[in-house]
Structures are given as C-alpha cells and as structure tokens.
Scaffold this motif. Structure first.
Motif, PDB file in Angstrom:
ATOM      1  N   TRP A  30     -65.391 -21.904  49.441  1.00 52.63           N
ATOM      2  CA  TRP A  30     -65.575 -22.670  48.197  1.00 52.63           C
ATOM      3  C   TRP A  30     -66.546 -21.950  47.266  1.00 52.63           C
ATOM      4  O   TRP A  30     -66.263 -21.739  46.087  1.00 52.63           O
ATOM      5  N   LYS A  36     -59.961 -28.952  46.925  1.00 48.19           N
ATOM      6  CA  LYS A  36     -60.027 -29.230  48.353  1.00 48.19           C
ATOM      7  C   LYS A  36     -59.038 -30.348  48.650  1.00 48.19           C
ATOM      8  O   LYS A  36     -59.072 -31.395  48.025  1.00 48.19           O
ATOM      9  N   SER A  92     -58.380 -22.099  39.202  1.00 46.30           N
ATOM     10  CA  SER A  92     -58.642 -23.436  39.739  1.00 46.30           C
ATOM     11  C   SER A  92     -59.013 -23.335  41.202  1.00 46.30           C
ATOM     12  O   SER A  92     -58.720 -22.345  41.873  1.00 46.30           O
ATOM     13  N   ARG A  93     -59.685 -24.376  41.659  1.00 47.17           N
ATOM     14  CA  ARG A  93     -59.997 -24.518  43.085  1.00 47.17           C
ATOM     15  C   ARG A  93     -60.002 -25.999  43.399  1.00 47.17           C
ATOM     16  O   ARG A  93     -60.467 -26.811  42.604  1.00 47.17           O
ATOM     17  N   PHE A 143     -65.456 -17.711  46.668  1.00 45.08           N
ATOM     18  CA  PHE A 143     -64.474 -17.383  45.638  1.00 45.08           C
ATOM     19  C   PHE A 143     -65.046 -17.584  44.236  1.00 45.08           C
ATOM     20  O   PHE A 143     -64.759 -16.797  43.339  1.00 45.08           O
ATOM     21  N   PHE A 151     -58.613 -25.555  51.477  1.00 44.71           N
ATOM     22  CA  PHE A 151     -59.075 -25.200  50.140  1.00 44.71           C
ATOM     23  C   PHE A 151     -57.994 -24.364  49.461  1.00 44.71           C
ATOM     24  O   PHE A 151     -57.422 -23.465  50.075  1.00 44.71           O
ATOM     25  N   HIS A 152     -57.719 -24.680  48.188  1.00 43.33           N
ATOM     26  CA  HIS A 152     -56.704 -23.969  47.406  1.00 43.33           C
ATOM     27  C   HIS A 152     -57.388 -23.292  46.224  1.00 43.33           C
ATOM     28  O   HIS A 152     -58.156 -23.931  45.505  1.00 43.33           O
ATOM     29  N   PHE A 153     -57.091 -22.014  46.051  1.00 46.21           N
ATOM     30  CA  PHE A 153     -57.672 -21.235  44.950  1.00 46.21           C
ATOM     31  C   PHE A 153     -56.568 -20.518  44.180  1.00 46.21           C
ATOM     32  O   PHE A 153     -55.636 -19.989  44.792  1.00 46.21           O
ATOM     33  N   LEU A 202     -61.243 -17.265  38.197  1.00 50.36           N
ATOM     34  CA  LEU A 202     -60.900 -18.374  39.081  1.00 50.36           C
ATOM     35  C   LEU A 202     -60.269 -19.453  38.218  1.00 50.36           C
ATOM     36  O   LEU A 202     -60.954 -20.164  37.489  1.00 50.36           O
TER      37      LEU A 202
END
Length: 80
Positions: A48, A67, A64-65, A51, A72-74, A62
């Motif tokens: 988290w 949870k 978007s990020r 990145f 976790f999606h980045f 970046l």
C-alpha cells in the motif's frame, strides 16, 4: 484493454512478500510503452505504501489503489 477501470498489462503478485510485488511491477513497467497502464494485484499489506512511494519517486503515475478484502489493487501508468 480490460476492465478494472482499464489497463494494458495484468500482474498477479498475490502471496508474494515485500519487496517482490514492487520489484515485479518495476520489471513489468520496463516492458510497457509510455502511457500504458499496469494493473497489479497483491496481498502484501506493505505494498500500500510501497507503490505510493515508488510513484512519487519515479516517472510513473499511481492512477488508483484500492483494498478489496485482503487484496490490494494498483493501477500504474508508465511515464516518460
């Protein structure tokens, strides 16, 4: 392009520990063209901050990020 907003490349680093998710993402970004987007999925909680810090210190953005449960999606866009 695919869903999860939209991306050009998908990288699954679930069940890998720090620093592997970020290292694998860096390697993958090196293969993309400027402006292309990498979608990374990981289960490493340290990613988290990793990145976000990497994006601030690099030429990449970046996008978007988020949870979702323990994942976790980045979305990272390759910069110049």
């Amino acid at each position: 392009m695919n869903s999860e907003d939209s991306y050009d490349q998908y990288l699954d680093t679930r069940n890998l520990s720090c620093p592997l998710p970020l290292l694998k993402a860096k390697q993958c970004l090196n293969t993309l063209s400027i402006g292309q987007v990498l979608f990374v999925q990981t289960t490493d909680p340290g990613s988290w901050n990793d990145f976000a810090s990497y994006a601030e210190l690099s030429k990449h953005q970046l996008v978007s990020r988020k949870k979702l449960g323990n994942t976790f999606h980045f979305l990272l866009q390759k910069g110049e």
